[in-house]
Motif scaffolding. Sequence first.
Motif, PDB file in Angstrom:
ATOM      1  N   SER A  86      -8.026   5.751   8.782  1.00 17.52           N
ATOM      2  CA  SER A  86      -9.432   5.351   8.711  1.00 17.52           C
ATOM      3  C   SER A  86      -9.754   4.219   9.686  1.00 17.52           C
ATOM      4  N   LEU A  87      -8.744   3.555  10.239  1.00 14.10           N
ATOM      5  CA  LEU A  87      -8.973   2.459  11.177  1.00 14.10           C
ATOM      6  C   LEU A  87      -9.442   3.004  12.526  1.00 14.10           C
ATOM      7  N   GLY A  94       0.829  -1.197   0.000  1.00 14.38           N
ATOM      8  CA  GLY A  94       0.000   0.000   0.000  1.00 14.38           C
ATOM      9  C   GLY A  94       0.866   1.250   0.000  1.00 14.38           C
ATOM     10  N   GLY A  95       0.613   2.146   0.966  1.00 11.39           N
ATOM     11  CA  GLY A  95       1.386   3.376   1.063  1.00 11.39           C
ATOM     12  C   GLY A  95       2.628   3.265   1.919  1.00 11.39           C
ATOM     13  N   TYR A  96       2.918   2.075   2.452  1.00  9.34           N
ATOM     14  CA  TYR A  96       4.074   1.902   3.327  1.00  9.34           C
ATOM     15  C   TYR A  96       5.256   1.291   2.582  1.00  9.34           C
ATOM     16  N   ARG A 142      -0.763   7.227  -1.583  1.00 10.40           N
ATOM     17  CA  ARG A 142      -1.100   5.829  -1.880  1.00 10.40           C
ATOM     18  C   ARG A 142      -2.112   5.244  -0.892  1.00 10.40           C
ATOM     19  N   PHE A 143      -2.454   5.996   0.157  1.00 10.56           N
ATOM     20  CA  PHE A 143      -3.469   5.553   1.098  1.00 10.56           C
ATOM     21  C   PHE A 143      -4.839   6.033   0.627  1.00 10.56           C
ATOM     22  N   PRO A 144      -5.871   5.196   0.716  1.00  9.41           N
ATOM     23  CA  PRO A 144      -7.210   5.631   0.306  1.00  9.41           C
ATOM     24  C   PRO A 144      -7.668   6.888   1.045  1.00  9.41           C
ATOM     25  N   SER A 145      -7.292   7.006   2.319  1.00  7.13           N
ATOM     26  CA  SER A 145      -7.693   8.169   3.114  1.00  7.13           C
ATOM     27  C   SER A 145      -6.716   9.335   2.982  1.00  7.13           C
ATOM     28  N   GLY A 177      -2.349  14.360   3.435  1.00  3.11           N
ATOM     29  CA  GLY A 177      -1.898  15.076   2.249  1.00  3.11           C
ATOM     30  C   GLY A 177      -1.451  14.139   1.155  1.00  3.11           C
ATOM     31  N   THR A 178      -0.491  14.606   0.354  1.00  2.00           N
ATOM     32  CA  THR A 178       0.005  13.811  -0.769  1.00  2.00           C
ATOM     33  C   THR A 178       1.522  13.679  -0.747  1.00  2.00           C
TER      34      THR A 178
END
Length: 267
Positions: free
Chosen positions: A152-153, A21-23, A61-64, A114-115
């Motif tokens: 989001s968790l 994912g984003g990690y 890369r994270f949905p949130s 952010g991005t």
Amino acid sequence: MTVRFFNFTDGQNVKLTAERGGYSVIEYQSDMSVNPYEAQLAYFASKMNVRRRQLVCHLDRFPSHCVSMQAGAMQWMSGDVQPKTGIRGAGDFARKLVRGSVTGESAIKPEYEGTGIVTLEPTYKFILLEDVTDWNGGIIIEDGAYLSSDASLTHRAEMISRPSAAIAGGEGLFNLGLYGNGLVALESSVPREELIVADLYDDVIKIDGSLAIAWSPTLQFTVERTTKSLIGSAASGEGLVNVYRGTGRIMFAPVATGHVSSASTGA
């Protein structure tokens, strides 16, 4: 506006060991910032897989587009990143104070939205990337294992069954639970290659000591005597054990977990 990095994740002394994912997890192959008196120790440490590791969060890369992390874990960030306290009103602040006081985790887990990218402090521990979806939407983690997660968790304080036995066995009364769909980064004193993952189907696992790193909330976690009688427990030489009963998943380390005394070296 754009930032280009050189000698970061593509450095000669850096290896990308995990990405989900984003990690991203990077590992420094040897500790080159040492004086001559520490060089021998650093050399043999790297040969035994004792190395610095860092978690990198790519927010876009994270949905949130947002991550939570342990307080004080951030080392540096770049790009369009807005730090937040993660507090949503007075009631939320009170709940987090209570949860932090009982789980031993930091009450306030800052959020970064952010991005851009956020890089955490280096650690000599191993970094595990888990998808809560693989745990049927919920995961409970051992004290001190939490590093970062998708914002989001949902975080909850989960109480152990039979509190009196937990106190006698030296366990905490509460653990941190995370619920929803998203990734969580955990710190572990042992690498993934030395971890056992077991899926229980109406069964039980008994562990002598705090070797479990994470388990499903559908499992009943208790601390019990190895036998029904005190005399039997004394004769077996075991005493109290951690018991995980029911249907769900557990991840635990069958080897010693206390060989690293300090998680972070960024101070």
